[in-house]
Structures are given as C-alpha cells and as structure tokens.
Design an enzyme around this catalytic site. Structure first.
Site: not given
Ligand code: BV8
Ligand code: ZN
Length: 249
Positions: A64, A99-101, A116, A192, A194, A219
């Site tokens: 992490y 996302n965790v960013d 998350h 973005g 899945s 994509p």
C-alpha cells in the site's frame, strides 16, 4: 445506438461512477494489473484482505505504501479534469469512485464519495483511531519492499491503510448517499470499471432500473443490454474530453 452528447449537456443530475481505469492514463496500474512485477503471484482479492494484513503486515503495508507513493508521483489526467469541469457546467453532479487515490480531488472535484476508502486515511488495525502521524514521502526502495507499519499513538496497535478490504463492509453513510444519487439521477457515466466488485457494481444498475441512461467509457466492450445503455469505446482521457467538446460546443 449512438449516445447523443446533448443528453449530457441537458443532464439535470449527473452521476459519475469511476473505477481504476480513470487513473490508468495517470500511470496508476488498474487493480488487476496493480500486481505486476513482484506481486504477480498474489491474487489481489487475497492481498487486499484483513487476513493478509494479520498474516503478513509488512508485505501488505509495503504494497500500500508503494501504491500511495505511485499516486504521489502521478498527476490527474484529462479524464479527471473533464469530470471536474462537468461539475462546473451542470446543475448537479455526484461523483462516486471505487478508487483509493486522490486524483479526483487533485483535479478539482469536490465531495468525492469514496466507496472503498482512501490511501490517504491510514488508521489503527486494532482500535480504528485515525493515524495522525506523518507518512514518509520518499520513493519506496523498490516495488514489493516489505515495510514495518507505524504504531497507533493510542493503543500501540499496527497502522493499516484506510481502504475497504474484501470481506469488509463499505462505509454505510457513503454507500447510502451513492445509492440515493443513482436512484434519482437522469444520466450516469460509468468510467473505467470492470464492474466485478460488489456492492459498488450495483450503482449503474440502480440508475438503469429507475429510468436513467447509462454511458460506459471503457476500451473494453461492456455488455450494453438495456435500451438506455450506451458505450464510448476507448481510453477515458481521450473519449471524455471529446464528449465534452461535442456536448458544450
Ligand atoms: C463486502 C480497496 C460484506 C482496496 C477494493 C462472489 C460474488 C459477488 C460478490 C462477492 C463474491 N465473493 C465475495 C464477494 C464480495 C466481494 C466482491 O465483490 N468480490 C469480487 C472479487 C467478486 N466484495 C467485498 O468483499 C466488499 N465487501 O461485500 O462486505 C460485508 C457486509 C457487512 C459486514 C461485513 C462484510 C468489499 C469490496 C471492496 C474491496 N476493496 N478496493 C484496494 O484498492 O486495495 S476493490 C478494488 O477492486 C477497487 O477499489 C475496485 O473497486 C476493484 C477493481 O475494480 P475496477 O476499479 O473496476 O478496476 P479493474 O482493474 O477491475 O478494471 C479496470 C477497468 O478499467 C477495466 O474495465 C479496463 O478495461 C478499464 N480501463 C483500463 N484502462 C482504461 C480503462 N477505462 C477507461 N480508460 C482507460 N484508459
Ligand atoms: Zn489503536
């Protein structure tokens, strides 16, 4: 059927739902290939678990910290910036991310709903107190280096990443806000992702069920089964700015 960009320009309440793919063009590996290199022999769903941290805290904390420092080096990409611009152009926008960013925040988005958790909110594994200490901002020696987690100032327990691991409940208040927005929006952009991880993957379905249109930007072809489901195929960093130019030309 083609998506009409005017549907975006006229959206009353837009929900934007993002996954790892929106950060791919910032150089952040998506979740499934986040384990390239030394991590390739680990199944992410096994490494991102409380059990993995209990069994091997230095391996998990090292992974992490490597990811957190990857994010520090990265910049928001045109997809993050386009999402922040949409919030300025539309009457109402709810941004929900898996996302965790912190790239959405660094692109200027406000009130980001992190289903998350986040790499930037470490907390104590034993007592859940937020960790107030400073984390190093130096480059990791290499991907996969083991690292001793810091200790909690309150109970001396091990500090863990402030993310939601597999098998852990999502933050209920945030999930409720996300479900509410999906239930009342008129358009949802799914960018973005899945769509494999539950319960987050229900968000686009909830929107479709109540009559909103859903536009996937990815994509990879998505199964657009419902009549109000569309796809823009390609990288979000290209497709989304193009869509804004067409919608607000
Ligand atoms: C829970 C934080 C219960 C950590 C993450 C069997 C069936 C169904 C469900 C389950 C099951 N077995 C177990 C479950 C439940 C489990 C689950 O869903 N497992 C999956 C694997 C089947 N879910 C849970 O455990 C959740 N908790 O259920 O708790 C509970 C309830 C009460 C009390 C106690 C317990 C917790 C799930 C949260 C896990 N944490 N993240 C970390 O980051 O390390 S999930 C993590 O993986 C990410 O956050 C993200 O959500 C997910 C990865 O998904 P994506 O973001 O979509 O990324 P991915 O790499 O998969 O795809 C990238 C996409 O981008 C691709 O489509 C690609 O084509 C596209 N792309 C690539 N480049 C671009 C692009 N798109 C656009 N532009 C580009 N340039
Ligand atoms: Zn503690």
């Amino acid at each position: 059927m083609e998506f009409d960009p005017q549907r975006l320009a006229r959206a009353r309440h837009l929900v934007v739902f993002t996954g790892a793919g929106v950060s791919a063009e910032s150089g952040i590996p998506t979740f499934r290939d986040a384990l390239s290199g030394l991590w390739e022999h680990f199944d992410p769903a096994r490494l991102a678990t409380p059990q993995a941290f209990r069994d091997d805290p230095t391996l998990v904390w090292g992974w992490y910290e490597w990811r957190r420092l990857q994010v520090r080096k990265a910049q928001p990409n045109p997809a993050h910036l386009a999402i922040a611009e949409l919030a300025r152009r539309l009457p109402r926008l709810t941004l929900i991310t898996q996302n965790v960013d912190d790239l959405h925040e660094r692109a200027g988005s406000l009130d980001v709903l992190h289903l998350h958790g986040s790499l930037h909110q470490p907390k104590c594994f034993a007592c859940n107190r937020p960790y107030k200490g400073a984390l190093p901002d130096v480059q990791m020696p290499q991907q996969g280096a083991r690292l001793e987690p810091p200790r909690c100032g309150g109970c001396n327990g091990k500090i863990r990443p402030g993310v939601v691991w597999f098998g852990e409940a999502l933050p209920q208040a945030i999930l409720k806000q996300a479900f509410k927005a999906a239930g009342e929006c008129d358009l949802l952009l799914s960018i973005g992702t899945s769509g494999l991880v539950q319960p987050a993957a229900q968000i686009p379905q909830l929107a479709l069920e109540q009559g909103a249109a859903v536009l996937h930007i990815n994509p990879q072809p998505q199964a657009c089964l419902a009549p109000a489901e569309y796809q823009l195929t390609g990288p979000a960093g290209q497709r989304l700015p193009e869509l804004l130019r067409q919608a607000f030309a």
